[in-house]
Motif scaffolding. Structure first.
Motif, PDB file in Angstrom:
ATOM      1  N   ALA A 278       0.936  -1.287  -0.130  1.00  0.00           N
ATOM      2  CA  ALA A 278      -0.045   0.093  -0.050  1.00  0.00           C
ATOM      3  C   ALA A 278       0.968   1.172   0.226  1.00  0.00           C
ATOM      4  O   ALA A 278       2.049   1.439   0.660  1.00  0.00           O
ATOM      5  N   ARG A 279       0.326   2.209  -0.632  1.00  0.00           N
ATOM      6  CA  ARG A 279       1.257   3.502  -0.566  1.00  0.00           C
ATOM      7  C   ARG A 279       0.588   4.450   0.104  1.00  0.00           C
ATOM      8  O   ARG A 279      -0.794   4.832   0.000  1.00  0.00           O
ATOM      9  N   HIS A 280       1.269   4.954   0.864  1.00  0.00           N
ATOM     10  CA  HIS A 280       0.697   6.225   1.658  1.00  0.00           C
ATOM     11  C   HIS A 280       0.357   7.558   1.054  1.00  0.00           C
ATOM     12  O   HIS A 280       1.180   7.924   0.175  1.00  0.00           O
ATOM     13  N   ASP A 281      -0.858   8.118   1.134  1.00  0.00           N
ATOM     14  CA  ASP A 281      -1.071   9.421   0.558  1.00  0.00           C
ATOM     15  C   ASP A 281      -0.469  10.455   1.026  1.00  0.00           C
ATOM     16  O   ASP A 281      -0.201  11.452   0.303  1.00  0.00           O
ATOM     17  N   SER A 282      -0.163  10.440   2.380  1.00  0.00           N
ATOM     18  CA  SER A 282       0.604  11.645   2.788  1.00  0.00           C
ATOM     19  C   SER A 282       1.848  10.965   3.438  1.00  0.00           C
ATOM     20  O   SER A 282       2.099   9.715   3.673  1.00  0.00           O
ATOM     21  N   LYS A 283       2.752  12.017   3.811  1.00  0.00           N
ATOM     22  CA  LYS A 283       4.047  11.482   4.193  1.00  0.00           C
ATOM     23  C   LYS A 283       4.082  10.760   5.688  1.00  0.00           C
ATOM     24  O   LYS A 283       3.360  11.249   6.575  1.00  0.00           O
ATOM     25  N   ILE A 284       4.719   9.639   5.741  1.00  0.00           N
ATOM     26  CA  ILE A 284       4.735   8.883   7.206  1.00  0.00           C
ATOM     27  C   ILE A 284       5.505   9.689   8.303  1.00  0.00           C
ATOM     28  O   ILE A 284       6.794  10.077   8.001  1.00  0.00           O
TER      29      ILE A 284
END
Length: 405
Positions: A278-284
């Motif tokens: 899964a790709r996070h839409d905002s910075k972790i």
């Protein structure tokens, strides 16, 4: 080596000064032969000063030296940059109204044309027919680059980077055969990146240098080249159609699309085996505790898919070449991969500190399905690329049957 630099009357004539400098600084003797219109853009004193040789456009100058015959006869290479639609037409039809076109008729050495013109002129059926004629006669005609032209216009027709034209000319001067003439080859290069979030990604150390060398040398050997480049910061190889991608999925789509009309596919790119599930839409954000684990899933195996499609009767590149970067048990791992992937050739090389990735040189072993390995000694990556194309050309001349594999 004696090089004749022909310059025709286009706005890109000023870029030929850089090409001239590259030739002279590498020890070649250069005679510049401009057209009359070329001197409207760059004057005779500039060419004479940079080359150290006299400059003329007229067959009537220094008649006692018979320049309209002698210049071409004595040349080891003639390169015309920029080559306008007018000069291409005259060369294709054997017209000889000035010193440059006379030189082209008398030259028995390799000839390279680097066209530059507006998109509509390059795409006109007359120009395409003239280019085809010149290529059939053995000339190297480099496809122009895509980019900004005169004024606000953009499109195919821009003169390639002079340094890349120079590299093509060096391969031609080295006497490499034009055994890929009329062939369409697809080369992948660079390293894919798999996004974790908008800032971070999983990647690898591939610079794209070896893939770009494969594209450049294929152009010099007469091929039409589609280069699928993943995250590479290098000048476009002169004459190659460059498709830029980032991820393994994008590279797969671009390669499989181009492969449907290709004679050869060379998978030199370092493709990520895995990607985040899964790709996070905002910075972790960094937290006080341990970070959450990143779950990975497998990427598609593009090289194996090419082999499977061919085996199933789909689009059939005649030759499929894979690359394998290994840290240990190089040949054993390479042989296993060759059997698993269904390709015709597998180029294996050892990677590590100061080896392969990002270096100007390389060494490799070419594994041949049903044949003996071929060692490529360490040398410049262009030389390694030519050694790979030697093996490809041999397979194109002598296609393997299923019984051979």
């Amino acid at each position: 080596m004696k090089v004749v630099l022909g310059v025709s009357g286009g706005i890109a004539a000023y870029k030929a000064c850089e090409l001239l400098r590259l030739f002279t600084e590498s020890g070649h003797e250069v005679r510049v032969v401009p057209t009359r219109d070329a001197l409207r853009f760059v004057g005779e004193p500039t060419w004479a000063a940079l080359s150290g040789n006299p400059v003329t456009t007229d067959v009537w100058d220094d008649v006692h030296e018979v320049p309209h015959v002698r210049i071409g006869q004595r040349a080891d290479l003639v390169v015309v940059a920029p080559a306008t639609a007018d000069v291409l037409a005259k060369a294709a039809h054997g017209l000889a109204g000035d010193l440059l076109t006379n030189t082209l008729l008398t030259a028995r050495c390799p000839v390279v044309f680097a066209p530059a013109m507006h998109t509509e002129m390059w795409q006109h059926p007359a120009t395409r027919a003239n280019v085809s004629t010149l290529r059939e006669r053995g000339s190297v005609v480099i496809d122009p680059a895509v980019g900004r032209l005169t004024g606000a216009d953009s499109g195919p027709g821009r003169l390639p980077d002079p340094a890349e034209i120079f590299q093509i000319c060096l391969r031609v001067l080295a006497g490499r055969p034009r055994d890929l003439a009329g062939r369409h080859v697809v080369v992948s290069a660079g390293g894919t990146r798999e996004a974790i979030d908008p800032v971070r990604y999983l990647g690898n150390r591939s610079s794209g240098l070896q893939g770009y060398a494969l594209a450049r040398t294929a152009v010099a050997r007469g091929a039409r080249v589609t280069l699928v480049a993943a995250n590479v910061s290098l000048p476009d190889p002169a004459g190659a159609d460059v498709v830029r991608v980032e991820s393994a999925a994008e590279l797969r789509e671009a390669v499989l699309t181009a492969a449907t009309a290709a004679d050869v596919v060379v998978m030199a790119a370092a493709v990520a085996d895995f990607r985040p599930a899964a790709r996070h839409d905002s910075k972790i954000k960094k937290s006080d505790g341990e970070p959450d684990p990143i779950h990975l899933v497998k990427n598609p195996d593009i090289l194996a898919e090419l082999g499977e499609r061919r085996h199933a009767g789909g689009p059939k590149p005649e030759v499929i070449v894979g690359f394998a970067a290994e840290t240990d048990d190089v040949l054993a791992n390479g042989q296993a991969k060759l059997a698993r992937k269904g390709c015709d050739l597998l180029v294996v090389n050892q990677v590590g500190p100061h080896l392969a990735f990002g270096t100007p040189d390389n060494a490799a072993t070419v594994l041949v399905a049903g044949g003996e390995p071929v060692e490529i000694p360490r040398g410049p990556k262009d030389d390694v690329a030519d050694a790979v194309w030697d093996q490809v050309a041999n397979l194109l001349r002598h296609p393997r049957t299923p019984a051979d594999t």
